[in-house]
Design a protein around this motif. Structure first.
Motif, mmCIF file in Angstrom:
data_model
loop_
_atom_site.group_PDB
_atom_site.id
_atom_site.type_symbol
_atom_site.label_atom_id
_atom_site.label_comp_id
_atom_site.label_asym_id
_atom_site.label_seq_id
_atom_site.Cartn_x
_atom_site.Cartn_y
_atom_site.Cartn_z
ATOM 1 N N THR A 141 4.497 -20.212 15.312
ATOM 2 C CA THR A 141 5.838 -20.609 14.878
ATOM 3 C C THR A 141 5.682 -21.686 13.810
ATOM 4 O OG1 THR A 141 5.944 -22.161 16.744
ATOM 5 C CG2 THR A 141 6.918 -19.989 17.055
ATOM 6 N N ILE A 142 6.136 -21.380 12.593
ATOM 7 C CA ILE A 142 5.818 -22.186 11.422
ATOM 8 C C ILE A 142 7.077 -22.838 10.857
ATOM 9 C CG2 ILE A 142 4.756 -22.190 9.129
ATOM 10 C CD1 ILE A 142 2.821 -21.324 11.330
ATOM 11 N N GLU A 143 7.070 -24.160 10.795
ATOM 12 C CA GLU A 143 8.173 -24.923 10.204
ATOM 13 C C GLU A 143 7.850 -25.258 8.752
ATOM 14 O OE1 GLU A 143 10.422 -29.288 10.661
ATOM 15 O OE2 GLU A 143 8.756 -28.753 11.994
ATOM 16 N N VAL A 144 8.790 -24.989 7.868
ATOM 17 C CA VAL A 144 8.649 -25.372 6.459
ATOM 18 C C VAL A 144 8.596 -26.888 6.348
ATOM 19 C CG1 VAL A 144 9.916 -25.450 4.271
ATOM 20 C CG2 VAL A 144 9.714 -23.294 5.515
ATOM 21 N N GLY A 145 7.775 -27.393 5.448
ATOM 22 C CA GLY A 145 7.715 -28.833 5.234
ATOM 23 C C GLY A 145 8.870 -29.334 4.385
ATOM 24 N N LEU A 146 9.070 -28.704 3.213
ATOM 25 C CA LEU A 146 10.117 -29.130 2.286
ATOM 26 C C LEU A 146 10.594 -27.930 1.483
ATOM 27 C CD1 LEU A 146 11.727 -31.429 0.844
ATOM 28 C CD2 LEU A 146 9.784 -31.637 -0.716
ATOM 29 N N GLY A 147 11.906 -27.672 1.532
ATOM 30 C CA GLY A 147 12.474 -26.584 0.746
ATOM 31 C C GLY A 147 12.126 -25.238 1.330
ATOM 32 N N GLY A 148 11.260 -24.500 0.622
ATOM 33 C CA GLY A 148 10.875 -23.171 1.092
ATOM 34 C C GLY A 148 10.093 -22.404 0.049
ATOM 35 N N ARG A 149 10.687 -22.233 -1.109
ATOM 36 C CA ARG A 149 10.098 -21.356 -2.141
ATOM 37 C C ARG A 149 8.679 -21.771 -2.511
ATOM 38 N NH1 ARG A 149 11.157 -20.645 -8.135
ATOM 39 N NH2 ARG A 149 12.233 -22.660 -8.031
ATOM 40 N N PHE A 150 8.468 -23.066 -2.740
ATOM 41 C CA PHE A 150 7.141 -23.552 -3.136
ATOM 42 C C PHE A 150 6.441 -24.333 -2.027
ATOM 43 C CE2 PHE A 150 9.024 -23.268 -7.528
ATOM 44 C CZ PHE A 150 8.234 -22.206 -7.928
ATOM 45 N N ASP A 151 6.973 -24.275 -0.808
ATOM 46 C CA ASP A 151 6.317 -24.957 0.298
ATOM 47 C C ASP A 151 5.000 -24.265 0.623
ATOM 48 O OD1 ASP A 151 6.845 -27.030 2.551
ATOM 49 O OD2 ASP A 151 6.165 -25.234 3.622
ATOM 50 N N ALA A 152 4.004 -25.044 1.009
ATOM 51 C CA ALA A 152 2.672 -24.487 1.266
ATOM 52 C C ALA A 152 2.676 -23.446 2.379
ATOM 53 C CB ALA A 152 1.689 -25.608 1.606
ATOM 54 N N THR A 153 3.643 -23.512 3.276
ATOM 55 C CA THR A 153 3.702 -22.514 4.356
ATOM 56 C C THR A 153 4.174 -21.154 3.856
ATOM 57 O OG1 THR A 153 5.996 -23.049 4.965
ATOM 58 C CG2 THR A 153 4.229 -24.309 6.058
ATOM 59 N N ASN A 154 4.710 -21.104 2.637
ATOM 60 C CA ASN A 154 5.373 -19.885 2.164
ATOM 61 C C ASN A 154 4.392 -18.849 1.604
ATOM 62 O OD1 ASN A 154 7.720 -18.358 1.912
ATOM 63 N ND2 ASN A 154 7.958 -18.919 -0.245
#
Length: 432
Positions: A141-154
């Motif tokens: 289960t992965i939480e975005v750090g900041l924003g979304g489009r360019f977040d490292a989790t994306n």
């Protein structure tokens, strides 16, 4: 490296809090690790508020039937909190094993120049994916750090994407309108994968639907495609009914607040449409799900990180809901780069006294300014710069309800001290 040496490397070699835009670094980093994020199924969650709770709900429900990893940020007391496995943070040994592996490939990228050197968050994200692989999890289960489009989790292809809320936040990075922020958060929507959204502002919702259409992604909207109703609000035992493709009644939720039923419904819908809905797991998962420092009563004090206007408004609303008739005194501190005026305006009027203090962060140097703003909105307040001295003063006051709120830096610092009796070396290192 030992554990503390690894932390020093992360916080100083990979500057903590420094944002690097773009996904090319994390993609190359993960390729050098043989793409560990592809070894298990995932859920991806973003939002201005509520993403941590929704991610946690998914984690606790899934762990009743599967082995589940995850990634959360920020952390309160130890970096290990960022990497949960079945509801408990990983050991130092597991952390160090992943750290060593990521460090070896990150330093290959360092040689290509500063633009390729992975940031703290990119490094930690790669560690989370690597830990999931090494621990043989079924889901993460992965939480975005900041924003979304360019977040490292994306860089993941999730079973479903969830957008919990959209409000004006991090405007210098994400944009100064709801439409721009919605576009950034819609960046986590993947081709052909469903997206679950809450009741968003119409400007934001329009953007989400446009992006989803382009990605051939079906949208499931709260209030339209699924819903919930409140049965009872009771501190640590809130009860809701869920209505989706199936009905689940009398779900007890340990996490407190009027916003939590929304987050719960989003999580349940994500599980429902991906065929991971199990009634017994739902009941147990929501009863157990827990996040420290989020409207939590600990050692007789209510802790909550109300660091932006929306979260401050929710916290104030929840104080009235659960503790309406009680006299309230709070220790409050906030970072300089936050919207101090609007946070304070929403938070302090129902307090009988406020102790303004300085969160332990280099981003909180103008705490006297905070005190001057608080004075405009409440008659009784004082300034005690040292957070532990502010805590001592709070504990000396005979009052119905004691509160520590504002910055998560402050909440984590005081909560950690109450739990351990000292401020440990890791915590001091983390916060500077």
């Amino acid at each position: 490296m030992n554990y503390l040496e690894a932390l020093k490397y992360l916080y100083f070699k990979r500057p903590y809090g420094k944002i690097k835009i773009g996904l090319y670094r994390i993609k190359e980093l993960l390729e050098l690790l043989n793409n560990p994020q592809e070894k298990y199924k995932k859920y991806h969650v973003t939002g201005s508020n509520g993403k941590g709770s929704t991610t946690t709900f998914l984690h606790y429900v899934l762990k009743n039937n599967y082995k589940v990893g995850g990634y959360l940020s920020p952390h309160l007391s130890t970096i290990l909190e960022r990497f949960p496995i079945n509801g408990k943070h990983v050991s130092r040994e597991v952390f160090l094993k992943a750290f060593d592996k990521v460090k070896s490939v990150a330093e290959i990228l360092d040689k290509k120049g500063l633009d390729f050197a992975p940031s703290f968050f990119e490094f930690a994200t790669a560690m989370a994916f690597e830990i999931g692989k090494e621990e043989n999890v079924d889901f993460s289960t992965i939480e975005v750090g900041l924003g979304g489009r360019f977040d490292a989790t994306n860089v993941i292809i999730p079973e479903a994407s969830i957008i919990t809320s959209i409000s004006l936040e991090h405007t210098k990075i994400l944009g100064n309108s709801l439409e721009k922020i919605a576009f950034e958060k819609a960046g986590i929507i993947k081709n052909g994968k469903p997206v679950i959204i809450s009741s968003l502002p119409k400007e934001a919702k329009k953007v989400i639907y446009e992006v989803a259409k382009q990605k051939n992604s079906k949208v499931f909207e709260l209030g339209k495609d699924f819903n919930f109703e409140i049965v009872d609000y009771k501190f640590n035992e809130n009860i809701i009914n869920y209505y989706g493709d199936k009905t689940i009644k009398n779900i007890k939720i340990k996490l407190n607040g009027t916003h939590q039923p929304i987050n719960a419904a989003l999580a349940i819908k994500a599980l429902e449409i991906t065929n991971n809905l199990n009634d017994d797991a739902i009941y147990k998962g929501f009863k157990d799900a827990f996040i420290p420092g989020r409207f939590e009563m600990f050692k007789g004090i209510v802790f909550d990180g109300s660091h932006n206007p929306e979260s401050a408004e929710k916290f104030s609303e929840n104080l009235k809901l659960y503790f309406k008739e009680k006299e309230k005194v709070a220790v409050f501190g906030i970072l300089d780069d936050k919207d101090k005026e609007n946070v304070i305006k929403k938070l302090v009027p129902q307090l009988s006294h406020t102790i303004v203090t300085c969160p332990p962060s280099h981003r909180a140097t103008n705490c006297r300014e905070t005190y001057e703003i608080v004075k405009k909105h409440i008659n009784s307040c004082e300034y005690i710069e040292n957070p532990l001295e502010a805590l001592e003063k709070l504990n000396s006051i005979d009052v119905d309800l004691k509160i520590v709120t504002g910055s998560f830096y402050l909440v984590g610092y005081i909560r950690s001290y109450l739990e351990h009796g000292v401020i440990n070396e890791e915590f001091e290192l983390m916060r500077r």
